[in-house]
Design a protein around this motif. Structure first.
Motif, PDB file in Angstrom:
ATOM      1  N   UNK A  74       0.851  -1.191   0.000  1.00  0.00           N
ATOM      2  CA  UNK A  74       0.000   0.000   0.000  1.00  0.00           C
ATOM      3  C   UNK A  74       0.887   1.241   0.000  1.00  0.00           C
ATOM      4  N   UNK A  75       1.359   1.635  -1.177  1.00  0.00           N
ATOM      5  CA  UNK A  75       2.220   2.820  -1.237  1.00  0.00           C
ATOM      6  C   UNK A  75       1.466   4.085  -0.850  1.00  0.00           C
ATOM      7  N   UNK A  76       2.204   5.028  -0.329  1.00  0.00           N
ATOM      8  CA  UNK A  76       1.611   6.335  -0.039  1.00  0.00           C
ATOM      9  C   UNK A  76       1.105   6.944  -1.342  1.00  0.00           C
ATOM     10  N   UNK A  77      -0.036   7.604  -1.278  1.00  0.00           N
ATOM     11  CA  UNK A  77      -0.597   8.276  -2.450  1.00  0.00           C
ATOM     12  C   UNK A  77      -0.725   9.757  -2.138  1.00  0.00           C
ATOM     13  N   UNK A  78      -0.252  10.577  -3.060  1.00  0.00           N
ATOM     14  CA  UNK A  78      -0.397  12.013  -2.836  1.00  0.00           C
ATOM     15  C   UNK A  78      -0.524  12.755  -4.164  1.00  0.00           C
ATOM     16  N   UNK A  79      -1.089  13.942  -4.064  1.00  0.00           N
ATOM     17  CA  UNK A  79      -1.237  14.837  -5.215  1.00  0.00           C
ATOM     18  C   UNK A  79      -0.214  15.959  -5.070  1.00  0.00           C
ATOM     19  N   UNK A  80       0.460  16.269  -6.171  1.00  0.00           N
ATOM     20  CA  UNK A  80       1.467  17.346  -6.163  1.00  0.00           C
ATOM     21  C   UNK A  80       1.149  18.338  -7.279  1.00  0.00           C
ATOM     22  N   UNK A  81       0.708  19.519  -6.901  1.00  0.00           N
ATOM     23  CA  UNK A  81       0.302  20.524  -7.890  1.00  0.00           C
ATOM     24  C   UNK A  81       1.477  21.038  -8.722  1.00  0.00           C
ATOM     25  N   UNK A  82       2.678  20.961  -8.189  1.00  0.00           N
ATOM     26  CA  UNK A  82       3.841  21.499  -8.909  1.00  0.00           C
ATOM     27  C   UNK A  82       4.235  20.651 -10.111  1.00  0.00           C
ATOM     28  N   UNK A  83       3.678  19.436 -10.247  1.00  0.00           N
ATOM     29  CA  UNK A  83       3.969  18.634 -11.439  1.00  0.00           C
ATOM     30  C   UNK A  83       2.750  18.552 -12.359  1.00  0.00           C
ATOM     31  N   UNK A  84       1.823  19.511 -12.183  1.00  0.00           N
ATOM     32  CA  UNK A  84       0.674  19.547 -13.073  1.00  0.00           C
ATOM     33  C   UNK A  84       1.091  20.035 -14.466  1.00  0.00           C
ATOM     34  N   UNK A  85       0.174  19.962 -15.398  1.00  0.00           N
ATOM     35  CA  UNK A  85       0.439  20.352 -16.778  1.00  0.00           C
ATOM     36  C   UNK A  85       0.849  21.819 -16.872  1.00  0.00           C
ATOM     37  N   UNK A  86       1.547  22.163 -17.937  1.00  0.00           N
ATOM     38  CA  UNK A  86       1.903  23.559 -18.196  1.00  0.00           C
ATOM     39  C   UNK A  86       0.633  24.396 -18.323  1.00  0.00           C
ATOM     40  N   UNK A  87       0.729  25.639 -17.899  1.00  0.00           N
ATOM     41  CA  UNK A  87      -0.370  26.575 -18.107  1.00  0.00           C
ATOM     42  C   UNK A  87      -0.193  27.175 -19.497  1.00  0.00           C
ATOM     43  N   UNK A  88      -0.922  26.614 -20.451  1.00  0.00           N
ATOM     44  CA  UNK A  88      -0.795  27.061 -21.841  1.00  0.00           C
ATOM     45  C   UNK A  88      -1.623  28.308 -22.143  1.00  0.00           C
ATOM     46  N   UNK A  89      -2.333  28.815 -21.152  1.00  0.00           N
ATOM     47  CA  UNK A  89      -3.079  30.052 -21.335  1.00  0.00           C
ATOM     48  C   UNK A  89      -4.068  29.979 -22.495  1.00  0.00           C
ATOM     49  N   UNK A  90      -3.947  30.937 -23.425  1.00  0.00           N
ATOM     50  CA  UNK A  90      -4.887  31.031 -24.544  1.00  0.00           C
ATOM     51  C   UNK A  90      -4.722  29.902 -25.552  1.00  0.00           C
ATOM     52  N   UNK A  91      -3.650  29.135 -25.428  1.00  0.00           N
ATOM     53  CA  UNK A  91      -3.462  27.982 -26.323  1.00  0.00           C
ATOM     54  C   UNK A  91      -4.301  26.781 -25.887  1.00  0.00           C
ATOM     55  N   UNK A  92      -4.730  26.792 -24.657  1.00  0.00           N
ATOM     56  CA  UNK A  92      -5.471  25.647 -24.129  1.00  0.00           C
ATOM     57  C   UNK A  92      -6.759  25.412 -24.917  1.00  0.00           C
ATOM     58  N   UNK A  93      -7.048  24.135 -25.162  1.00  0.00           N
ATOM     59  CA  UNK A  93      -8.262  23.685 -25.863  1.00  0.00           C
ATOM     60  C   UNK A  93      -8.269  24.033 -27.349  1.00  0.00           C
ATOM     61  N   UNK A  94      -7.109  24.346 -27.907  1.00  0.00           N
ATOM     62  CA  UNK A  94      -7.032  24.603 -29.339  1.00  0.00           C
ATOM     63  C   UNK A  94      -6.399  23.416 -30.059  1.00  0.00           C
ATOM     64  N   UNK A  95      -6.711  23.279 -31.325  1.00  0.00           N
ATOM     65  CA  UNK A  95      -6.150  22.203 -32.129  1.00  0.00           C
ATOM     66  C   UNK A  95      -4.643  22.442 -32.356  1.00  0.00           C
ATOM     67  N   UNK A  96      -3.871  21.383 -32.242  1.00  0.00           N
ATOM     68  CA  UNK A  96      -2.436  21.494 -32.506  1.00  0.00           C
ATOM     69  C   UNK A  96      -2.166  21.927 -33.940  1.00  0.00           C
ATOM     70  N   UNK A  97      -3.018  21.480 -34.859  1.00  0.00           N
ATOM     71  CA  UNK A  97      -2.842  21.852 -36.266  1.00  0.00           C
ATOM     72  C   UNK A  97      -3.020  23.355 -36.477  1.00  0.00           C
ATOM     73  N   UNK A  98      -3.875  23.981 -35.676  1.00  0.00           N
ATOM     74  CA  UNK A  98      -4.045  25.438 -35.753  1.00  0.00           C
ATOM     75  C   UNK A  98      -2.899  26.159 -35.050  1.00  0.00           C
ATOM     76  N   UNK A  99      -2.479  25.620 -33.907  1.00  0.00           N
ATOM     77  CA  UNK A  99      -1.380  26.245 -33.163  1.00  0.00           C
ATOM     78  C   UNK A  99      -0.090  26.240 -33.967  1.00  0.00           C
TER      79      UNK A  99
END
Length: 244
Positions: A74-99
């Motif tokens: 039973x390993x320890x389980x924890x959440x670490x916010x510092x390893x969350x995804x990059x904050x892509x700002x206005x790029x978020x939710x856009x198609x890579x083909x458009x970006x």
């Protein structure tokens, strides 16, 4: 010199459709991603990990739960916010083909240290927070569990690439040379003298050697050393294993 397994989450619905999900809530593993997570969990199952640390985003938490479910203890389980995804700002939710048509795209490819995503964070900030978190947690794990301890960090592609670049002593501008596939496992040890990158982007291969490997001294073996012991059943190590 404890060992961290850097695991990227499995494939998501956004990955499959070419969408940059970023920190969007509710982006989950698709059927392929669930299979990938299960295979990775099976690879890690023979390694008694002491902790499974995850980005707070659902796709990472799903992958982390799969890994934990396959553990005999039973390993320890924890959440670490510092390893969350990059904050892509206005790029978020856009198609890579458009970006890819945006002027900033070329900078992301060739000079990421200069990138600040519009309305988001810089790639330097992304790397700094993630590396600091991994090194901090690794030091805690070693202090609590000893030099043979193995733990898992479940995160995102760009985050893991940035952590590996730091461990390899690479400038952030070179991190696009690193590939980190869905549900892949990369192995890093942080020693007294330097980090040791044992493997990167492995999608198959035996990991059971991590359960019995002696604690490394932290010194590099001149000439390359003897390597890791083969699997107990005598089978050949799979592709991507450290001894292949």
């Amino acid at each position: 010199m404890s060992t961290v397994l850097l695991v990227r989450h499995g494939r998501t619905t956004a990955n499959a459709t070419g969408l940059l999900a970023g920190r969007t809530a509710g982006v989950a593993l698709d059927s392929v991603g669930k299979q990938q997570a299960a295979r990775t969990a099976e690879r890690i199952a023979e390694v008694p990990v002491v902790a499974v640390v995850s980005s707070p985003l659902e796709r990472c938490r799903q992958t982390a739960r799969a890994i934990t479910a396959f553990q005999h203890g039973e390993p320890e389980q924890r959440i670490e916010r510092a390893i969350t995804e990059a904050d892509y700002g206005e790029w978020q939710n856009r198609k890579l083909s458009d970006l890819a048509k945006e002027p900033l795209w070329r900078v992301v490819q060739s000079n990421p240290s200069a990138v600040v995503f519009p309305g988001g964070e810089s790639m330097q900030t992304m790397q700094s927070r993630a590396v600091a978190a991994i090194r901090r947690i690794d030091a805690q794990i070693q202090a609590e569990h000893g030099a043979n301890a193995v733990w898992v960090a479940v995160s995102h592609g760009d985050i893991i690439k940035a952590i590996l670049a730091d461990a390899l002593g690479m400038h952030l501008d070179l991190f696009q040379r690193i590939t980190v596939g869905p549900a892949s496992v990369s192995v890093v040890r942080y020693g007294e003298h330097r980090p040791e990158v044992v493997s990167t982007n492995t999608e198959s291969g035996d990991l059971s050697w991590l359960a019995t490997a002696p604690a490394p001294s932290g010194d590099a073996a001149v000439g390359g050393g003897a390597g890791n012991q083969p699997p107990a059943d005598g089978a050949e190590p799979g592709p991507g294993s450290p001894s292949s």
